[in-house]
Design an enzyme around this catalytic site. Structure first.
Site, short mmCIF file in Angstrom:
data_model
loop_
_atom_site.label_atom_id
_atom_site.label_comp_id
_atom_site.label_asym_id
_atom_site.label_seq_id
_atom_site.Cartn_x
_atom_site.Cartn_y
_atom_site.Cartn_z
N ASP A 44 16.37 30.97 25.60
CA ASP A 44 16.26 29.86 26.56
C ASP A 44 17.66 29.32 26.83
O ASP A 44 18.41 29.01 25.89
CB ASP A 44 15.37 28.75 25.98
CG ASP A 44 14.54 28.05 27.04
OD1 ASP A 44 13.34 27.86 26.84
OD2 ASP A 44 15.13 27.70 28.10
N ASP A 66 16.47 27.04 32.01
CA ASP A 66 15.81 25.74 32.10
C ASP A 66 16.25 24.95 33.34
O ASP A 66 17.45 24.76 33.54
CB ASP A 66 16.19 24.95 30.83
CG ASP A 66 15.36 23.70 30.64
OD1 ASP A 66 14.15 23.82 30.48
OD2 ASP A 66 15.94 22.60 30.69
N ASP A 82 5.05 23.14 28.40
CA ASP A 82 5.03 21.90 29.20
C ASP A 82 3.69 21.67 29.87
O ASP A 82 3.49 20.62 30.50
CB ASP A 82 6.07 21.99 30.34
CG ASP A 82 7.49 21.99 29.84
OD1 ASP A 82 8.34 22.58 30.53
OD2 ASP A 82 7.74 21.41 28.76
O1 TEU Z 1 11.05 21.45 32.01
C1 TEU Z 1 11.42 21.02 33.30
C2 TEU Z 1 10.38 20.21 33.90
O2 TEU Z 1 10.39 19.93 35.06
C3 TEU Z 1 9.33 19.74 32.99
O3 TEU Z 1 9.86 18.52 32.49
C4 TEU Z 1 8.05 19.55 33.70
O4 TEU Z 1 8.23 19.16 35.00
C5 TEU Z 1 7.32 18.45 33.03
O5 TEU Z 1 7.53 18.65 31.66
C6 TEU Z 1 5.86 18.54 33.38
O6 TEU Z 1 5.16 17.80 32.45
C7 TEU Z 1 12.13 21.98 31.26
C8 TEU Z 1 11.59 22.32 29.88
O7 TEU Z 1 10.59 23.34 30.01
C9 TEU Z 1 11.01 21.05 29.30
O8 TEU Z 1 10.38 21.32 28.04
C10 TEU Z 1 12.16 20.07 29.11
O9 TEU Z 1 11.62 18.84 28.67
C11 TEU Z 1 12.92 19.85 30.42
O10 TEU Z 1 13.17 21.03 31.16
C12 TEU Z 1 14.29 19.25 30.12
O11 TEU Z 1 15.05 20.24 29.44
#
Ligand code: TEU
Ligand code: CA
Length: 558
Positions: free
Chosen positions: A98, A199, A330
Site C-alpha cells: 500500500d 491510497d 473501508d
Molecule cells: O481511503 C480513502 C477514502 O476516501 C476513504 O476514507 C473512504 O472514502 C471512506 O473511508 C469511506 O468510509 C483511504 C484508505 O483506504 C482509508 O483507510 C484511509 O482512512 C484514507 O485513505 C486516508 O489514508
C-alpha cells in the site's frame, strides 16, 4: 487488448491488524500472515495486497506513516517482512504494498522538521497557509470531520489535512518531495515487491489557490472535493511517477480514486498513457448514500447498480481496465450490504461473488469475504475504534443528533464492520489471538469461520475457489466483451460475456423472490454447459428457468 498477468489474477486484501496475531498481543502481525499463507494458496488467489505495515502511530491504523522504510513495531520487524515476501513468492503468489503518499503522519521526520520554522528545508514538503479572516485558509472539511486545516501556533500558519490532523497532506507541487517519494518506491521495488495499491492517489494534485468551495446552508465546512480530486496536474504526476519507478519493473498498480468516473478512469488506465493499470472507483459503493454523504442512508436500487457497474464495464471494455470489488477495509461487508446476511447468507454471498468474478476486470477479495463474514453491531460506541466513526459520532452528538440515529448509520456504513478480527475457528477469540483482541470480534464466529468453510465442500470458500479456477480455464471471463441483458428486470442482474464464438451468460437473482429468467432470442447457441451455480439442483435450461431466492447461474454457450 494486451494480455498481462495482472489482468488474469485474483487479488486478496489483508488488513494486517485484524488478520492473524502470532504473539498474543491482540494485534495481527506479519508472522500471523505467514502462518496463513497455505490457506490463501488453497483458496487459489494470485496476489496479496497488504494494507500498510510501515511505522505508524496508528491514528488511522497505518494510513498515517511515520517511516516509509521501516515496519510498524506492532507488526514485527523488517526481517519478518522479508520472510513474508519470500514465503509468498515460494508459493508462486505475488505481493503488492500500500502506497500512502497523499499525506504522511505528523510524526514523520519530515513534518517534525517542517513544524520547526517557516524556513525549514522540509517546510514545503507540506501545505502551509496563513489564516484568513481570523480562521482557516478555506472552508474545506476533513473526511474525518471538522476543518481540513490545523493551526500551528509555533509558526502561526495552518497546515492542510484532508484526513485526520495527524495526516498532513504532502505538497506534490514540490519536485523535491516527489523525488523523495520515487526514491522510496524504488527502494521497495528493488526488494522485489510486485506492485502498489495507491491510497487516494487522485488527491495529490490540488487546484492552485486552494479556493473556498461554494458555501452550503448551515455548514461551516464543506467537502471541497472539486478542488483536490482529479486535480490539474494529476496525469502529469502519475506519468512522472510511472516513468521514474514502476515502468522499470514487471509490476501492477491500482490507484484508489474516490470521485473518479469511468471517462476519467479511461485516461488513468489507458495503457498508452502509462499512468496506472486500474483504479478503485467509488460510484457503486456510493449508490446507497444520500446527498449528505455515506452516513446519509439511502436504500440501494438494483437498477442503479446494474446501470453503474455496466457503465464501467462498457466504459473500459476496449481501453483501460477495471478493478472488481465490493469489499475492503473501508466498506461494510458486502453480504450484509448487497445480499442477505440472515436466512440467505451463503446463497447471496455466492451470488454476489459470481456477479463480480464473471465480469471483465481484476477481482479483489477482502479478508473474510471468502467465508461470508458479516457486519457487526456493537452495543456501545466505546467498542468502535475507527477514527472516521468516532469523530463523526462526536460531531453529530454535539449537533444534538440522537445516539440511536447515529448508531444506525454506523451499523450500516461504519468501517469497523470490515475490521473485526478474521474468524479462523470456533475457539476463543476465533483463533485470531491468544490475548485480548484490539477490537471485539463478531460473536457469530462460532458458526462463521475458516475451519468450518474449509471442512464444508459446499462452502463459500470452495465456491470462490471454483470462480478463481474458472477464470484461469476460460479466457472469455478475462478478455471477453460485456453486455447487460434484461435491463428492466427488477429482480435479476444478468449479463453476457462474448469472445469469438463463445458466450457466458451470468444470471443473478438479487432478492428472495422467484422470478423467471428467459434468454433473449438474439442469443443463439448450439451447446450450453453450466459453469457454476449456488444451489446445485438446477431445473430448466439456459433458455428459461425459474430462480430460487438469491440463485445464480453461469452458462457457457457455443
Ligand atoms: O481511503 C480513502 C477514502 O476516501 C476513504 O476514507 C473512504 O472514502 C471512506 O473511508 C469511506 O468510509 C483511504 C484508505 O483506504 C482509508 O483507510 C484511509 O482512512 C484514507 O485513505 C486516508 O489514508
Ligand atoms: Ca501480534
Amino acid at each position: 487488448m494486451k494480455k498481462t498477468w495482472w489482468k488474469e489474477s485474483v487479488v486478496y486484501q489483508i488488513y494486517p491488524r485484524s488478520f492473524a496475531d502470532s504473539n498474543g498481543d491482540g494485534i495481527g502481525d506479519l508472522q500471523g500472515i505467514i502462518s496463513k499463507l497455505d490457506y490463501l494458496k488453497k483458496l487459489g488467489i494470485d496476489v496479496i495486497w497488504l494494507s500498510p505495515v510501515y511505522k505508524s502511530p496508528n491514528d488511522d491504523n497505518g494510513y498515517d506513516i511515520s517511516d516509509y522504510q521501516d515496519i510498524m513495531d506492532e507488526f514485527g520487524a523488517m526481517q519478518d517482512w522479508e520472510e513474508l515476501l519470500s514465503e509468498v513468492h515460494k508459493r508462486d503468489m505475488k505481493l503488492i504494498m500500500d502506497l500512502v503518499v497523499n499525506h504522511s503522519s505528523d510524526e514523520h521526520q519530515w513534518f517534525v522538521e517542517a513544524k520547526k520554522s517557516r524556513d525549514n528545508r522540509y517546510r514545503d514538503y507540506y501545505i502551509w497557509r496563513p489564516g484568513k479572516n481570523g480562521g482557516e485558509p478555506n472552508n474545506w472539511q476533513s473526511a474525518f470531520s471538522g476543518s481540513a486545516w490545523e493551526y500551528d501556533e509555533n509558526t502561526d500558519e495552518y497546515y492542510l489535512h484532508l484526513f485526520s490532523k495527524k495526516q498532513p497532506d504532502l505538497n506534490w507541487e514540490n519536485p523535491t518531495l516527489r523525488e523523495e517519494v520515487y526514491k522510496m518506491m524504488n527502494w521497495w521495488l528493488d526488494k522485489g515487491i510486485d506492485g502498489f495499491r495507491m491510497d487516494v492517489i487522485n488527491f495529490i494534485s490540488k487546484v492552485d489557490g486552494l479556493p473556498d468551495a461554494p458555501a452550503e446552508e448551515g455548514k461551516k465546512y464543506v467537502s471541497g472535493h472539486e478542488y483536490f480530486m482529479n486535480g490539474p496536474r494529476i496525469h502529469e504526476f502519475l506519468q512522472e511517477m510511472h516513468q521514474k519507478t514502476t515502468a522499470n519493473y514487471d509490476v501492477m498498480t491500482v490507484g484508489e480514486m474516490p470521485g473518479v468516473n469511468h471517462e476519467q478512469a479511461k485516461l488513468y488506465t489507458d495503457e498508452e498513457r502509462k499512468e496506472v493499470n486500474m483504479v478503485f472507483q467509488f460510484e457503486h459503493v456510493d449508490l446507497d448514500s444520500g446527498p449528505d454523504g455515506k452516513w446519509d442512508l439511502r436504500p440501494l436500487k438494483l437498477a442503479d447498480l446494474k446501470e453503474n457497474l455496466s457503465s464501467w464495464q462498457k466504459g473500459l471494455e476496449h481501453v483501460g481496465w477495471n478493478s472488481l470489488y465490493m469489499n475492503n477495509h473501508d466498506q461494510p461487508r458486502m453480504v450484509s450490504r448487497f445480499g442477505n446476511d440472515k436466512e440467505y447468507r451463503v446463497e447471496s454471498a455466492k451470488m454476489l461473488a459470481t456477479l463480480l468474478h464473471m465480469m471483465k476486470g481484476t477481482p479483489y477479495i477482502y479478508q473474510g469475504e471468502e467465508m461470508g463474514m458479516t457486519n457487526i453491531r456493537f452495543e456501545n460506541i466505546e467498542q468502535y475504534k475507527d477514527i472516521e466513526t468516532l469523530n463523526m459520532y462526536k460531531e453529530k452528538r454535539e449537533q444534538g443528533v440522537p445516539h440511536d440515529k447515529i448508531m444506525e448509520a454506523i451499523y450500516v456504513k461504519g468501517r469497523d464492520n470490515a475490521r473485526t478480527p478474521v474468524q479462523w475457528d470456533d475457539s476463543e477469540h476465533a483463533g485470531f489471538t491468544t490475548g485480548t483482541p484490539w477490537i471485539d470480534l463478531n460473536p457469530n464466529y462460532k458458526e462463521i469461520n475458516a475451519k468450518a468453510v474449509v471442512e464444508d465442500e459446499n462452502s463459500i470458500f470452495y465456491y470462490y475457489h471454483k470462480l478463481i479456477q474458472l477464470r484461469k480455464q476460460h479466457e472469455i471471463i478475462v478478455y471477453g466483451g460485456y453486455d447487460l441483458i434484461l435491463e428492466d428486470n427488477e429482480d435479476i442482474f444478468a449479463y453476457v460475456r462474448t469472445l469469438g464464438n463463445e458466450k457466458v451468460v451470468v444470471v443473478c437473482n438479487f432478492y428472495g423472490n422467484e422470478p423467471t429468467f428467459e434468454l433473449p432470442n438474439d442469443i443463439q447457441f448450439s451447446e450450453s454447459e453450466l459453469l457454476i451455480s449456488n444451489y446445485g439442483d438446477e431445473e430448466g435450461t439456459v433458455k428459461q428457468f425459474t430462480l430460487k431466492p438469491y440463485e445464480t447461474r453461469a452458462y457457457l454457450l457455443k
